[in-house]
Design an enzyme around this catalytic site. Structure first.
Site, PDB file in Angstrom:
ATOM      1  N   SER A 171       5.373   8.766   1.311  1.00 50.84           N
ATOM      2  CA  SER A 171       4.740   7.775   0.432  1.00 50.84           C
ATOM      3  C   SER A 171       3.912   6.768   1.220  1.00 50.84           C
ATOM      4  CB  SER A 171       5.812   7.034  -0.383  1.00 50.84           C
ATOM      5  OG  SER A 171       6.690   6.311   0.469  1.00 50.84           O
ATOM      6  N   ARG A 192       0.814  -1.217   0.000  1.00 49.80           N
ATOM      7  CA  ARG A 192       0.000   0.000   0.000  1.00 49.80           C
ATOM      8  C   ARG A 192       0.850   1.270   0.000  1.00 49.80           C
ATOM      9  NH1 ARG A 192      -2.821  -0.215   4.934  1.00 49.80           N
ATOM     10  NH2 ARG A 192      -3.674   1.792   4.346  1.00 49.80           N
ATOM     11  N   ASN A 193       2.157   1.125   0.234  1.00 47.55           N
ATOM     12  CA  ASN A 193       3.039   2.281   0.196  1.00 47.55           C
ATOM     13  C   ASN A 193       3.221   2.693  -1.268  1.00 47.55           C
ATOM     14  OD1 ASN A 193       5.583   3.877   0.109  1.00 47.55           O
ATOM     15  ND2 ASN A 193       5.601   3.417   2.293  1.00 47.55           N
ATOM     16  N   ALA A 194       3.119   3.979  -1.544  1.00 46.60           N
ATOM     17  CA  ALA A 194       3.149   4.488  -2.923  1.00 46.60           C
ATOM     18  C   ALA A 194       4.562   4.710  -3.461  1.00 46.60           C
ATOM     19  CB  ALA A 194       2.359   5.789  -3.003  1.00 46.60           C
TER      20      ALA A 194
END
Length: 166
Positions: A138, A39-41
């Site tokens: 992020s 889920r980290n961008a």
């Protein structure tokens, strides 16, 4: 409370931009990977910065792609006590030796901080040794800005990187 430790730096002599996070979260530590939380961008943001597919690559190939384009990774904090993954929960942090790393990178043009905690702590250590950029985190925990808004700011890294041809 157990102390959590980060990962070694991912850099080489061609590193032009060093991206510093605070301390890897639970999912990243469990995976043994920088930005290992799906889920980290981070990887999506870097795809845009480098105009290179990264998300679909295996982890080692992602790291190699970053290095090939002059981007290195590390964290401001070497180890700390922290329940969970939130930076606000970090206690008793021990810093990485950012000054020594920065001094060892002959091509370095900028240090970019991934999030406010990294910028606050790392900025004190780096000082004016090299250009710095404070970027929005992020992390999925920081949803104050949309992905598009974050991407627009992260794309500022391009100014410090060589073009694809160079």
């Amino acid at each position: 409370m157990t102390r959590k430790s980060g990962f070694p730096p991912v850099v080489d002599a061609s590193t032009r931009v060093l991206i510093l996070g605070s301390l890897p979260g639970e999912a990243s530590l469990a995976a043994g990977q920088y930005y290992g939380n799906p889920r980290n961008a981070f990887w999506r943001l870097m795809e845009g910065v480098l105009d290179t597919p990264l998300v679909a690559l295996a982890y080692e190939a992602r790291l190699a792609a970053l290095l090939s384009r002059g981007v290195g990774l590390w964290d401001v904090i070497a180890e700390a006590e922290r329940p969970g993954s939130l930076d606000a929960a970090i206690r008793d942090p021990a810093a990485n030796d950012l000054v020594a790393l920065v001094a060892s990178l002959p091509a370095l043009r900028a240090v970019a901080f991934n999030g406010g905690t990294a910028a606050k702590l790392g900025g004190r250590l780096i000082g004016d040794r090299v250009a710095t950029l404070a970027l929005p985190s992020s992390s999925p925990a920081h949803a104050a800005r949309s992905f598009e808004q974050k991407a627009a700011l992260w794309n500022g890294l391009r100014a410090f990187l060589p073009t694809r041809a160079g």
